[in-house]
Design a protein around this motif. Structure first.
Motif, PDB file in Angstrom:
ATOM      1  N   LEU A   1       0.839  -1.198   0.000  1.00  0.00           N
ATOM      2  CA  LEU A   1       0.000   0.000   0.000  1.00  0.00           C
ATOM      3  C   LEU A   1       0.875   1.250   0.000  1.00  0.00           C
ATOM      4  O   LEU A   1       2.009   1.231   0.457  1.00  0.00           O
ATOM      5  CB  LEU A   1      -0.887   0.033   1.251  1.00  0.00           C
ATOM      6  CG  LEU A   1      -1.910  -1.078   1.437  1.00  0.00           C
ATOM      7  CD1 LEU A   1      -2.666  -0.865   2.745  1.00  0.00           C
ATOM      8  CD2 LEU A   1      -2.878  -1.138   0.274  1.00  0.00           C
TER       9      LEU A   1
ATOM     10  N   GLU B   1       0.376   6.619   2.702  1.00  0.00           N
ATOM     11  CA  GLU B   1      -0.827   7.248   3.223  1.00  0.00           C
ATOM     12  C   GLU B   1      -1.922   6.228   3.533  1.00  0.00           C
ATOM     13  O   GLU B   1      -2.558   6.280   4.577  1.00  0.00           O
ATOM     14  CB  GLU B   1      -1.367   8.295   2.227  1.00  0.00           C
ATOM     15  CG  GLU B   1      -0.456   9.479   2.040  1.00  0.00           C
ATOM     16  CD  GLU B   1       0.692   9.239   1.051  1.00  0.00           C
ATOM     17  OE1 GLU B   1       0.703   8.202   0.359  1.00  0.00           O
ATOM     18  OE2 GLU B   1       1.585  10.101   0.996  1.00  0.00           O
ATOM     19  N   HIS B   2      -2.152   5.300   2.615  1.00  0.00           N
ATOM     20  CA  HIS B   2      -3.191   4.286   2.815  1.00  0.00           C
ATOM     21  C   HIS B   2      -2.799   3.340   3.943  1.00  0.00           C
ATOM     22  O   HIS B   2      -3.638   2.971   4.780  1.00  0.00           O
ATOM     23  CB  HIS B   2      -3.447   3.503   1.528  1.00  0.00           C
ATOM     24  CG  HIS B   2      -4.038   4.349   0.445  1.00  0.00           C
ATOM     25  ND1 HIS B   2      -3.828   4.089  -0.892  1.00  0.00           N
ATOM     26  CD2 HIS B   2      -4.808   5.455   0.489  1.00  0.00           C
ATOM     27  CE1 HIS B   2      -4.460   5.002  -1.619  1.00  0.00           C
ATOM     28  NE2 HIS B   2      -5.062   5.834  -0.804  1.00  0.00           N
ATOM     29  N   ARG B   3      -1.534   2.925   3.979  1.00  0.00           N
ATOM     30  CA  ARG B   3      -1.059   1.997   5.005  1.00  0.00           C
ATOM     31  C   ARG B   3      -1.236   2.611   6.398  1.00  0.00           C
ATOM     32  O   ARG B   3      -1.742   1.956   7.311  1.00  0.00           O
ATOM     33  CB  ARG B   3       0.407   1.649   4.776  1.00  0.00           C
ATOM     34  CG  ARG B   3       0.943   0.665   5.787  1.00  0.00           C
ATOM     35  CD  ARG B   3       2.399   0.298   5.595  1.00  0.00           C
ATOM     36  NE  ARG B   3       2.870   0.506   4.259  1.00  0.00           N
ATOM     37  CZ  ARG B   3       4.141   0.751   3.942  1.00  0.00           C
ATOM     38  NH1 ARG B   3       5.058   0.790   4.874  1.00  0.00           N
ATOM     39  NH2 ARG B   3       4.506   0.938   2.689  1.00  0.00           N
TER      40      ARG B   3
ATOM     41  N   SER C   1     -11.403   8.036   3.327  1.00  0.00           N
ATOM     42  CA  SER C   1     -11.100   7.719   1.941  1.00  0.00           C
ATOM     43  C   SER C   1      -9.866   6.821   1.831  1.00  0.00           C
ATOM     44  O   SER C   1      -9.865   5.839   1.091  1.00  0.00           O
ATOM     45  CB  SER C   1     -10.883   9.024   1.164  1.00  0.00           C
ATOM     46  OG  SER C   1     -10.404   8.769  -0.120  1.00  0.00           O
ATOM     47  N   ARG C   2      -8.818   7.173   2.579  1.00  0.00           N
ATOM     48  CA  ARG C   2      -7.591   6.373   2.540  1.00  0.00           C
ATOM     49  C   ARG C   2      -7.834   4.966   3.076  1.00  0.00           C
ATOM     50  O   ARG C   2      -7.296   3.996   2.529  1.00  0.00           O
ATOM     51  CB  ARG C   2      -6.489   7.063   3.334  1.00  0.00           C
ATOM     52  CG  ARG C   2      -5.958   8.309   2.652  1.00  0.00           C
ATOM     53  CD  ARG C   2      -4.917   9.001   3.497  1.00  0.00           C
ATOM     54  NE  ARG C   2      -4.405  10.198   2.852  1.00  0.00           N
ATOM     55  CZ  ARG C   2      -3.539  11.024   3.405  1.00  0.00           C
ATOM     56  NH1 ARG C   2      -3.067  10.786   4.622  1.00  0.00           N
ATOM     57  NH2 ARG C   2      -3.127  12.091   2.742  1.00  0.00           N
ATOM     58  N   CYS C   3      -8.639   4.855   4.122  1.00  0.00           N
ATOM     59  CA  CYS C   3      -8.972   3.533   4.655  1.00  0.00           C
ATOM     60  C   CYS C   3      -9.739   2.716   3.617  1.00  0.00           C
ATOM     61  O   CYS C   3      -9.441   1.537   3.400  1.00  0.00           O
ATOM     62  CB  CYS C   3      -9.798   3.649   5.936  1.00  0.00           C
ATOM     63  SG  CYS C   3      -8.848   4.086   7.398  1.00  0.00           S
TER      64      CYS C   3
ATOM     65  N   ARG D   1      -9.791   3.006   0.340  1.00  0.00           N
ATOM     66  CA  ARG D   1      -8.919   2.617  -0.770  1.00  0.00           C
ATOM     67  C   ARG D   1      -7.907   1.554  -0.335  1.00  0.00           C
ATOM     68  O   ARG D   1      -7.622   0.616  -1.076  1.00  0.00           O
ATOM     69  CB  ARG D   1      -8.209   3.840  -1.326  1.00  0.00           C
ATOM     70  CG  ARG D   1      -9.157   4.742  -2.082  1.00  0.00           C
ATOM     71  CD  ARG D   1      -8.433   5.893  -2.755  1.00  0.00           C
ATOM     72  NE  ARG D   1      -9.380   6.684  -3.516  1.00  0.00           N
ATOM     73  CZ  ARG D   1      -9.587   7.973  -3.328  1.00  0.00           C
ATOM     74  NH1 ARG D   1      -8.894   8.640  -2.418  1.00  0.00           N
ATOM     75  NH2 ARG D   1     -10.477   8.615  -4.056  1.00  0.00           N
ATOM     76  N   GLY D   2      -7.365   1.712   0.870  1.00  0.00           N
ATOM     77  CA  GLY D   2      -6.422   0.721   1.385  1.00  0.00           C
ATOM     78  C   GLY D   2      -7.075  -0.632   1.579  1.00  0.00           C
ATOM     79  O   GLY D   2      -6.517  -1.663   1.206  1.00  0.00           O
TER      80      GLY D   2
ATOM     81  N   LYS E   1      -7.639  -2.348  -1.783  1.00  0.00           N
ATOM     82  CA  LYS E   1      -6.420  -2.952  -2.330  1.00  0.00           C
ATOM     83  C   LYS E   1      -6.028  -4.191  -1.531  1.00  0.00           C
ATOM     84  O   LYS E   1      -5.614  -5.197  -2.106  1.00  0.00           O
ATOM     85  CB  LYS E   1      -5.283  -1.943  -2.348  1.00  0.00           C
ATOM     86  CG  LYS E   1      -4.054  -2.490  -3.028  1.00  0.00           C
ATOM     87  CD  LYS E   1      -3.079  -1.435  -3.445  1.00  0.00           C
ATOM     88  CE  LYS E   1      -1.946  -2.110  -4.219  1.00  0.00           C
ATOM     89  NZ  LYS E   1      -0.955  -1.162  -4.668  1.00  0.00           N
TER      90      LYS E   1
END
Length: 184
Positions: free
Chosen positions: A129, A132-134, A163-165, A167-168, A171
């Motif tokens: 990831l 930012e997402h991690r 949003s980041r959560c 998207r993370g 993935k």
């Protein structure tokens, strides 16, 4: 009757006033969670130790800059997250092999080898990831911080954390889909 333990803010104020033991007592309250965030963000216990040590030195030296806008624990986590980000940027070209958690495990009935393989797959997927997402996924989903607190730690808006959560997680679902197939 023993007096109540001083709050985090009181310990930080005592440190700022010259109490030589206050910062150590403050750190002892939070070191496990700080290290846990760092090891999950960096995927390597040695790097996590280094990042936490760098962060705590920075916090010790910069205690006078604490404005009190957030909880002391949030401030400490923010400094650790910054140290992790710095380390990830610095070590971007260096590849590491993820290690399993070193926290004591509860007695289990399942296959330890399969659990280790799963943990390694999760660590590898987390490493894939973006930073930012991690960090968002680690703070919210693995460490249990609220979205609002994670936003303060990451210095972004709560909507950005959500949003980041999302998207993370999306993935991770793709990267770890084979685990669901193996279990089913």
């Amino acid at each position: 009757m023993t007096p109540p333990s001083p709050s985090d803010a009181e310990l930080l104020a005592a440190h700022r006033a010259g109490d030589r033991t206050a910062f150590g007592r403050l750190v002892s309250r939070h070191e496990r969670r700080l290290w846990s965030v760092a090891v999950r963000a960096l995927g390597n216990p040695v790097d996590a130790e280094d990042a936490v040590q760098e962060a705590l030195i920075a916090a010790f030296r910069g205690a006078r800059t604490f404005r009190g806008d957030a909880a002391v624990s949030t401030w400490l986590h923010r400094i650790v997250v910054n140290a992790c980000i710095d380390r990830m940027r610095h070590d971007r070209s260096r590849r590491t092999v993820p290690m399993p958690d070193t926290e004591p495990a509860a007695p289990r009935r399942s296959d330890p080898a399969a659990e280790l393989t799963t943990r390694m797959a999760i660590d590898e997927a987390l490493a894939a990831l973006s930073v930012e997402h991690r960090l968002a996924v680690v703070l919210v989903d693995m460490e249990g911080w609220s979205v609002a607190d994670a936003a303060q730690i990451l210095d972004v808006r709560p909507g950005t954390v959500k949003s980041r959560c999302a998207r993370g997680r999306a993935k991770l679902a793709v990267l770890l889909g084979h685990l669901r197939e193996e279990a089913g």
